[in-house]
Design a protein around this motif. Structure first.
Motif: not given
Length: 587
Positions: A505-511, A562-568, A583-587
């Motif tokens: 994240p660059d100043g926001g809530e999500f990466g 950023p606290a943990g995500e899965e992208v299908i 894709w699993q991450g970030p952790t």
């Protein structure tokens, strides 16, 4: 964050009968209501217009607010028998769906041109349209999705809707045997809810939910006759509503002459809204707050009835507004004078204020409020050639996005060039529909629209509307709901064909996650769907039916938690859709 993650809620109006999409779309409704609701302590700053100066409020003109001896709301109003007394107060809405243009309902189109700021028309149009939209949504949960879709074929028909607090009453003609079978089985037609018939009382077959999917919150209890279906929060609320219908429970106007007077003065129309006592619209809308704006609306505890009435043979409609208020002082009267009737035609606005009572009426142009006239909506047809002149069929891309934990997936349609279309409409074989209509101008390059589709198989018809409301079919697209096997998926999109790059994240809530296609694939479409970040951040490329794989170098971008995500990553290949990467991450 990339600019694609910004959600411009004012650019278009998109609506749907899907619960998730409806709730997301309420942001558009609040923008439309900005012209008719707000902090009533504020005063409008614009000067009075000519059509309200002569008929503005005055304390010198007495108003006879006593109801006539012959007026009986229970018999004279089509919804009067349902207006029960309630210790919480009463918020209600009524709609004659046979006369109501689709554009007035929040789940089927834009309810008004935002350049119009006139509470006399907009208050009943927008608030009533929103209430009816939620009513339609509730009925879709009890197997009546097709019955409330004017463009779908159904064994049942809904002609009128009445909403009283959180209870929905549908009146029409109902195939009770088919509806019984639909309710007691867990099917997509009831969003996977299975009901049990608990009793038959006062002519109503009663049903309560016994098997509810995790994806559905608080399904309604249901009561059914040949001519009426009631959907309420619980069995107790059904009892109260049925008792009111048969006259065994007191109605609000039977002990309140002021309520009777308001209903007589402004309760007749094709779309009616009202509130009595401590009730507010939040009793129906819950946490969905309507955006405050600069114009007039009732305060908490004030009694109001407002209505619009459409004439099928005319391009105008009538609006009425009646309010009882303890405080209609100088400041509020000035607000009324400078806002009520400003969009009415031919000096038709009539406004009287006396002894704490506001009574107003006016005639409005259907076109000026951005509506489709009741007589022309859906009647005039465009040929396929004329429709193609508005939007070229090859200017549409299609992607199917599965929703594993929900009853419906989504078919997305994106427009890839400028058009001359006033609106685009999607209709599914299973009875769902969606329409997109810009606030200004025509459908533009980059506009997108989605519709809920049955994940067991469905097809979507795309239609286009011109400025006069005439509609024409563009194309029909089958939905590739067949399951893509793991073997086919690995061959169609090899593991090394996708490259993943994550930015914090660059100043926001999500990466953000960028997925680049770095080798040849057989995929017609690819969809990156985050599992934690909001679903509106999913990205899609390619098009169904293109018979061309996605080019190397194409990228997808999505927001990630950023606290943990899965992208299908889903792909469609040869009429089947399935998972091709995770894709699993970030952790």
């Amino acid at each position: 964050m990339p600019s694609r993650f910004n959600n411009d809620a004012d650019s278009t109006i998109q609506t749907t009968q899907s619960r998730r999409r409806f709730l997301l779309g309420m942001g558009t409704l609040t923008a439309a209501l900005a012209g008719c609701s707000g902090d009533t302590s504020q005063q409008a700053t614009e000067a009075p217009t000519d059509n309200t100066t002569d008929d503005g409020p005055t304390d010198e003109t007495p108003v006879d607010d006593s109801p006539t001896e012959t007026f009986d709301p229970a018999g004279d109003l089509p919804y009067g028998q349902w207006l029960t007394r309630d210790n919480r107060g009463l918020f209600f809405a009524y709609a004659n769906l046979d006369n109501l243009p689709d554009d007035t309902v929040a789940d089927s189109g834009g309810s008004s041109d935002r350049s119009v700021d006139d509470p006399l028309a907009l208050y009943p149009l927008v608030l009533g349209g929103a209430a009816v939209g939620i009513g339609r949504l509730s009925l879709s949960y009890v197997g009546l999705a097709q019955a409330i879709n004017p463009r779908a074929t159904s064994d049942s028909t809904v002609n009128e809707l009445t909403i009283t607090n959180e209870t929905i009453i549908a009146e029409g003609s109902f195939a009770t045997d088919q509806l019984h079978d639909r309710l007691i089985e867990s099917t997509d037609e009831t969003f996977g809810i299975a009901y049990e018939q608990t009793s038959t009382e006062r002519g109503y077959d009663r049903y309560e939910p016994v098997d509810v999917p995790d994806s559905v919150d608080d399904p309604p209890a249901v009561a059914v006759t040949d001519e009426t279906v009631i959907a309420g929060p619980d069995a107790s609320r059904l009892d109260q509503t049925i008792a009111t219908d048969v006259g065994n429970r007191s109605r609000i106007f039977e002990t309140d002459e002021a309520a009777t007077a308001l209903l007589e003065q402004a309760g007749t129309g094709d779309l009616v809204v009202g509130q009595f006592g401590a009730a507010t619209s939040e009793q129906l809308f819950g946490d969905l707050q309507l955006d405050p704006g600069p114009q007039f609306r009732p305060r908490s505890g004030e009694n109001v009835v407002a209505a619009v009435d459409f004439d099928a043979s005319s391009d105008t409609f009538e609006a009425q507004f009646a309010l009882d208020a303890a405080d209609l002082g100088e400041g509020r009267q000035e607000t009324i004078e400078t806002s009520f009737g400003t969009a009415a035609v031919d000096d038709s606005a009539s406004i009287d204020v006396s002894d704490g009572r506001l009574i107003a009426s006016g005639t409005y142009s259907v076109e000026s409020l951005g509506l489709t006239s009741a007589d022309s909506a859906g009647d005039e047809q465009l040929s396929e050639a004329a429709a193609a002149e508005l939007v070229a069929p090859d200017a549409l891309t299609f992607q199917y996005e599965p929703q594993p934990d929900q009853q419906f997936g989504e078919l997305w349609v994106t427009i890839t060039e400028e058009t001359d279309a006033a609106a685009i409409r999607l209709d599914t074989d299973t009875g769902n529909s969606t329409e997109i209509r810009p606030q200004e101008g025509s459908i533009s390059n980059g506009d997108s629209i989605s519709v809920p589709v049955d994940q067991d198989g469905d097809a979507v018809t795309v239609s286009v509307l011109n400025d006069e409301g005439a509609v024409g079919k563009l194309t029909t697209q089958s939905v590739p709901t067949a399951e893509l096997s793991e073997e086919t998926a690995s061959k169609a999109v090899p593991e090394d064909a996708l490259s993943f790059t994550y930015d914090s994240p660059d100043g926001g809530e999500f990466g953000s996650l960028t997925i680049e296609i770095v080798a040849d694939t057989d995929a017609e479409t690819l969809i990156a769907q985050p599992q934690e970040a909001p679903g509106l951040f999913a990205d899609r490329v390619g098009s169904l039916g293109s018979h061309a794989p996605i080019d190397v170098g194409t990228t997808l971008e999505t927001a990630v938690e950023p606290a943990g995500e899965e992208v299908i990553v889903y792909a469609t290949v040869d009429g089947a859709t399935g998972v091709v990467a995770r894709w699993q991450g970030p952790t």
